[in-house]
Write a protein that holds these residues in place. Structure first.
Motif, mmCIF file in Angstrom:
data_model
loop_
_atom_site.group_PDB
_atom_site.id
_atom_site.type_symbol
_atom_site.label_atom_id
_atom_site.label_comp_id
_atom_site.label_asym_id
_atom_site.label_seq_id
_atom_site.Cartn_x
_atom_site.Cartn_y
_atom_site.Cartn_z
ATOM 1 N N TYR A 112 0.855 -1.182 0.000
ATOM 2 C CA TYR A 112 0.000 0.000 0.000
ATOM 3 C C TYR A 112 0.891 1.232 0.000
ATOM 4 O O TYR A 112 2.060 1.178 0.397
ATOM 5 N N GLN A 113 0.347 2.318 -0.453
ATOM 6 C CA GLN A 113 1.135 3.546 -0.456
ATOM 7 C C GLN A 113 0.243 4.735 -0.148
ATOM 8 O O GLN A 113 -0.942 4.736 -0.426
ATOM 9 N N ASN A 114 0.865 5.727 0.457
ATOM 10 C CA ASN A 114 0.199 7.000 0.672
ATOM 11 C C ASN A 114 0.567 7.907 -0.487
ATOM 12 O O ASN A 114 1.728 8.287 -0.649
ATOM 13 N N ARG A 166 -2.539 12.877 1.857
ATOM 14 C CA ARG A 166 -2.228 11.598 1.235
ATOM 15 C C ARG A 166 -3.408 10.649 1.380
ATOM 16 O O ARG A 166 -4.114 10.663 2.375
ATOM 17 N N GLU A 167 -3.576 9.821 0.405
ATOM 18 C CA GLU A 167 -4.614 8.811 0.432
ATOM 19 C C GLU A 167 -3.967 7.439 0.342
ATOM 20 O O GLU A 167 -3.025 7.239 -0.420
ATOM 21 N N THR A 168 -4.460 6.515 1.126
ATOM 22 C CA THR A 168 -3.921 5.159 1.100
ATOM 23 C C THR A 168 -4.556 4.380 -0.039
ATOM 24 O O THR A 168 -5.776 4.331 -0.161
ATOM 25 N N GLN A 186 4.561 -0.724 5.039
ATOM 26 C CA GLN A 186 3.658 -0.463 3.912
ATOM 27 C C GLN A 186 2.899 -1.711 3.472
ATOM 28 O O GLN A 186 1.900 -1.626 2.772
ATOM 29 N N LEU A 223 -0.295 -1.580 5.891
ATOM 30 C CA LEU A 223 -0.686 -0.208 6.181
ATOM 31 C C LEU A 223 -2.162 -0.086 6.536
ATOM 32 O O LEU A 223 -2.547 0.746 7.344
ATOM 33 N N VAL A 224 -3.014 -0.914 5.938
ATOM 34 C CA VAL A 224 -4.455 -0.795 6.154
ATOM 35 C C VAL A 224 -4.974 -1.818 7.162
ATOM 36 O O VAL A 224 -6.183 -1.936 7.362
#
Length: 1023
Positions: free
Chosen positions: A220-222, A240-242, A620, A623-624
């Motif tokens: 995942y990335q922001n 930032r959005e995940t 990462q 991340l969620v």
């Protein structure tokens, strides 16, 4: 009756065709000749891929454990039902035969109706070629032919499929395998093949095999507008959005295309997979496919496998041959290898600081000589070997390591070619290594792998029967290697270099000479097989170890000959060896969960071990995920829940009362009220408690939907704790409590247990077994002065609290977390408006920014300005302040003479004159945190012709340059120099220092402080 013998394959096929035409089955002897062609023939006339693969297993008869693994995996993969799209996981150890196993799984899946198998593989072009060549070899019996009933397997590289795609006739008639690399362009072609070129593929039954599934498949990335980093290289968050990283997004996109798609993950390091949220995931309205495994199958370990058991368990027995594997090197040696310090090139042989490197290389050439002598005597051929040096990641570091190792090798070469071996330093290393190899050879010839003698209980067999060559023969062999240039030193730090070095057919690093030294980092991990390895020099020492990464570095694992293991050596520091030993323990702990079948029980969470120094995976990757951390004496409890009305839940509460008070040991409580209780009874009570709780689906009333799995998490924690306590658990029953639901600031109350009467005695009790507190709340409403109900629903209820026991290994686990939404962090776009990012220095600041620099708008002259911001220039942060030249070296100021003889890089004292070119910044951005809760300040720097840079390095009592704040040794100034006659002298280098730079402040341009708006976070509850 004597059977007939067909003269050709064609005659055999013709005879079977004739029998089939009249409705008869082939005779057994016909089938025997038919199977000599490599294809198993079933009664229904269909070629069985699985039976053929079993009958041609490369090591003879296929073990029953492997057959069971393959058949179980396919059966579970192809089950229908609401969870069918969730992945299965094939879990094997590093280099234990996972590829061979998933090929068998593909074969059996083809028999069961799968039409197309997609193999997604990590690595370089050469590794993709390796996968294809390997599959072509193992599926060699399934080529296009006119053999009766045979369905062939056609294998394709996604990047070599022609513009028109695949021929529908071939896909309909044969089975198809497509190999695709985890790379954006490869995956784009795969998606396009199914969605645009050959839409008929959508209706085929598809099996996706994700090799190294924890690598790239789920990141995942922001997403941020600006790609700036702070002084430590960390991204600076704006808004930032995940979301899924690109590769993960493409894999998810492909999985949604076929009507029927099954997904198999394959890896040796599954930690991030088990910590994924279960079920579908909602990322800002984008629902992505499940990634958490719904089942796990273990790949059996073959009898040639060498891994953590040998390196970290059996090696503890001094009579085991494996006790000789580990050779400790000093941290000083690694420090020299990690930071370019050219003064060492001039004192290679004399410096004791790098003796560990010299010994490792001397030992490796001796091991190579020993094995070549042994193999030549037995098989009359030469035996190429390998050594791997894995110390750092960066290419610049690899260049330095290459120069250092090359200088050491040349120094040893010059000394050994001198037949008198007049340099006693080399003689010393030679003799120590020889004695060490004599010991391991002796242990291998006399004891079994566990260190038992013949006749002892449990003894199996001695490990080796080869003799140790004489010291003179070994010297002559090493001289021969050097004189014939039978060695090479190669750096491998890019895909292109790996492509050139890998054998396209075997996927192994090619051993072009007798002795082959490879220098590299992460490129030398997953999927790379390095045969005949006799030396592994490991020095990766990050601030926080990641279990999956470090374990994948263990290239010394795999199928190894015992003769090689007798001279194999693992060189690392004592602290790194302990870390890897701990990682082996954690890995065994995870696998033990599946061996015991605990993953099939309810609740079926998988527990991933960790400790304070070792994280399971990169952040990462999870991340969620709301991964739960379970540690010693941690309280686990539900919070934020609402309850049903008294009318709805009173009967359930009475059931709970009865279950607690009817516990057999309830009447025998100790002085603090504790009594033993069965785990099954606790589970029943907790499930009833969950029935009394209410969670708001639209998040408008109670704002608690994210807490709906709290009881399930508690049940999972209970399962792990009681597994470690052999099922024992203590309970505490408390009545008539009046705890509110909300704090004054709107936050949830999370402490129903009284610290003195409940929590403290529970900690004393929870030593080897957990404690469950059943706290019965009266559940009264309570209206605050704002008119909000901060209490409950006028209904008694139970509030359970689990206290984990003291003696427990920490673990992490994650359960189903559905509909996770958008994750955002700080937005600093307003602060950056009108600022050129190249003119701004990004730094972190520990403390109150306003107190240090003043309020927004404050402007200063030289007299009333705050003290300049001072930063230390270190090897790891110097790129923030200093320019580099085209070669990647620090750019020298041409007006400042440089002392090249004492070149210590950024720590060069250079006669007290700073020799490098600094970057000309106009602004400084400071943050006192790394997330959305940080205060942010933008400063304008005072204009001046040159920054003030001064030398103020701290030289400690040992003569080493030390970081004042962290105690890190920046440069080892003290060394012991030993001449060729072994005369030693102490040396202290006074040409090292640390430089500091001052940034004077002119104006506070902007300041934004972090504040919480509690009114937005928590709404009142008026029910």
């Amino acid at each position: 009756m004597e059977r007939n013998k067909f003269n050709s394959k064609e005659e055999c096929i013709a005879a079977i065709k004739t029998l089939k035409a009249i409705g008869a089955e082939p005779t057994p002897w016909m089938l025997e000749q038919f199977e000599e062609n490599g294809v198993h023939y079933e009664k229904d006339g269909v070629a069985s891929f699985w039976e053929t693969l079993k009958s041609h297993y490369r090591y003879g008869e296929m073990p029953q454990e492997k057959i069971q693994c393959v058949e179980n995996t396919v059966q579970k993969l192809m089950e229908d039902g609401p969870r069918a799209e969730e992945p299965g996981l094939l879990l094997g150890k590093i280099q234990c035969g996972k590829t061979d196993t998933f090929e068998d799984i593909i074969g059996l899946a083809f028999d069961k109706g799968i039409d197309v198998a997609i193999v997604i593989t990590k690595g370089t072009r050469a590794l993709v070629n390796q996968t294809i060549k390997r599959m072509e070899k193992d599926f060699r019996f399934f080529k296009k032919s006119d053999t009766i009933g045979q369905k062939a397997i056609l294998i394709h590289d996604i990047m070599k499929i022609k513009r028109g795609g695949l021929a529908k006739a071939d896909v309909d008639k044969y089975k198809t395998v497509i190999v695709c690399k985890k790379q954006a362009e490869n995956l784009k072609h795969l998606i396009n093949l199914f969605s645009e070129k050959n839409p008929f593929l959508k209706e085929k039954k598809v099996l996706v095999v994700d090799d190294e599934a924890d690598f790239a498949s789920r990141n995942y990335q922001n997403v941020s507008v600006m790609g700036q980093t702070d002084e430590e290289g960390n991204p600076i968050p704006q808004k930032r959005e995940t979301k899924l990283a690109r590769i993960s997004e493409q894999i998810d996109e492909f999985r949604k295309i076929p009507t029927y798609c099954r997904y198999l993950q394959v890896t040796a390091t599954p930690y991030c997979l088990y910590l994924q949220p279960g079920g579908k995931l909602n990322l800002d309205g984008n629902f992505v496919k499940p990634f958490k495994p719904r089942f796990t199958e273990l790949v059996p370990i073959h009898n040639k496998y060498v891994g953590g058991k040998q390196y970290f368990e059996l090696s503890k027995n001094p009579t085991s041959m494996y006790s000789c594997l580990f050779h400790q090197i000093e941290q000083k040696c690694l420090d020299v290898m990690k930071k370019e310090n050219r003064v060492y090139l001039n004192r290679i042989r004399s410096s004791e600081n790098i003796y560990g490197l010299t010994y490792a290389i001397m030992s490796y050439f001796m091991a190579t000589a020993i094995r070549n002598i042994q193999v030549r005597e037995a098989k009359d051929k030469y035996y190429p070997t390998s050594a791997v040096f894995h110390v750092q990641v960066g290419k610049k570091n690899h260049d330095w390591e290459h120069r250092l190792i090359e200088r050491v090798v040349n120094d040893i070469k010059n000394a050994v070619v001198d037949e008198n071996l007049s340099d006693k330093r080399v003689v010393r290393a030679f003799n120590i290594a020889y004695d060490d190899f004599c010991l391991s050879n002796k242990l291998g010839r006399e004891y079994d792998e566990a260190g038992r003698l013949p006749g002892e209980d449990g003894f199996t067999h001695q490990l080796i029967n080869v003799e140790m060559p004489s010291k003179e023969d070994i010297k002559d062999e090493i001289r021969s290697i050097f004189q014939q240039n039978g060695y090479s030193i190669k750096t491998v730090n890019s895909d292109n270099e790996m492509d050139e070095l890998l054998d396209a057919e075997t996927g192994e690093l090619e051993l072009e000479t007798t002795a082959n030294i490879f220098i590299g980092g992460n490129i030398l991990d997953r999927g790379v097989t390095i045969k005949n390895m006799l030396c592994f020099f490991y020095g990766r020492d990050p601030r926080h170890f990641q279990q999956d990464t470090v374990l994948q570095h263990a290239r010394m694992y795999g199928a190894r000959s015992m003769e090689d293991m007798a001279v194999m050596r693992f060189h690392t520091t004592d602290s790194l060896h302990k870390i890897m030993e701990r990682i082996n323990e954690l890995d065994n702990q995870l696998r033990d969960w599946f061996i015991k079948g605990k993953d099939t029980e309810e609740p079926n969470a998988v527990f991933v071990g960790f400790d304070k120094n070792i994280k399971p995976c990169a952040p990462q990757k999870i991340l969620v995920s709301n991964a739960i951390t379970l540690k010693s004496q941690k309280r686990i409890l539900p919070i934020g829940f609402w309850t049903g009305s008294n009318t709805k839940i009173s009967k359930i509460i009475k059931q709970i009362d009865e279950l607690i008070t009817s516990t057999p040991d309830y009447q025998h409580k100790d002085e603090n009220g504790f009594f033993k209780i069965e785990k099954e009874r606790v589970q029943e009570i907790l499930k009833l408690v969950r029935m009394t709780y209410v969670y708001d689906a639209d998040e408008k009333k109670f704002n608690n939907i994210d807490r709906q799995n709290d009881i399930q998490e508690l049940l999972c924690a209970l399962e792990y704790c009681t597994e470690k306590s052999n099922g024992e658990i203590y309970a505490l029953h408390r009545l008539n409590r009046d705890m509110k639901r909300l704090r004054d600031n709107g936050g949830y109350i999370d402490a129903p247990d009284d610290g003195r009467t409940d929590t403290a005695p529970s900690r004393l009790k929870a030593i080897d077994a957990p404690v469950i507190m059943f706290i019965r709340e009266n559940g009264n409403r309570e209206i605050n002065e704002m008119g909000d109900n901060v209490g409950w629903n006028n209904a008694p209820f139970y509030w359970p609290v689990l206290m984990t026991q003291q003696n427990i290994d920490p673990v992490m686990f994650a359960i189903d977390q559905k509909d996770r939404g958008l994750v955002t962090t700080m937005d600093i776009s307003d602060i950056m408006e009108g600022i050129n990012p190249d003119e701004m220095l990004n730094l972190t600041f520990h403390g109150d920014l306003e107190e240090r620099f003043g309020s927004e708008g404050a402007e200063y002259d030289e007299e009333n300005a705050p003290d300049p911001e001072v930063r230390a220039i270190k090897h790891t942060t110097a790129a923030r302040y200093i320019f580099k030249d085209d070669k990647g070296d620090w750019l020298h100021n041409p007006s400042v003479p440089f002392d090249e003889e004492h070149d210590h890089g950024v720590y060069s004292k250079n006669n007290e004159k700073f020799p490098f070119v600094l970057k000309p910044y106009k602004y400084m951005l400071l943050r006192n945190g790394r997330d959305a809760r940080a205060d942010v300040m933008l400063l304008e720097l005072a204009e001046q012709p040159d920054w003030n840079v001064y030398s103020d390095g701290y030289i400690n009592e040992n003569g080493d340059l030390e970081d004042r704040d962290t105690g890190e040794i920046l440069v080892h100034g003290r060394d012991t120099l030993t001449d060729k006659n072994l005369n030693s002298s102490e040396f202290v280098d006074d040409t090292i220092t640390q430089w500091f730079i001052e940034y004077p402040i002119k104006k506070v341009l902007k300041l934004r402080k972090f504040r919480i708006d509690w009114n937005k976070l928590f709404e009142s509850d008026d029910e």
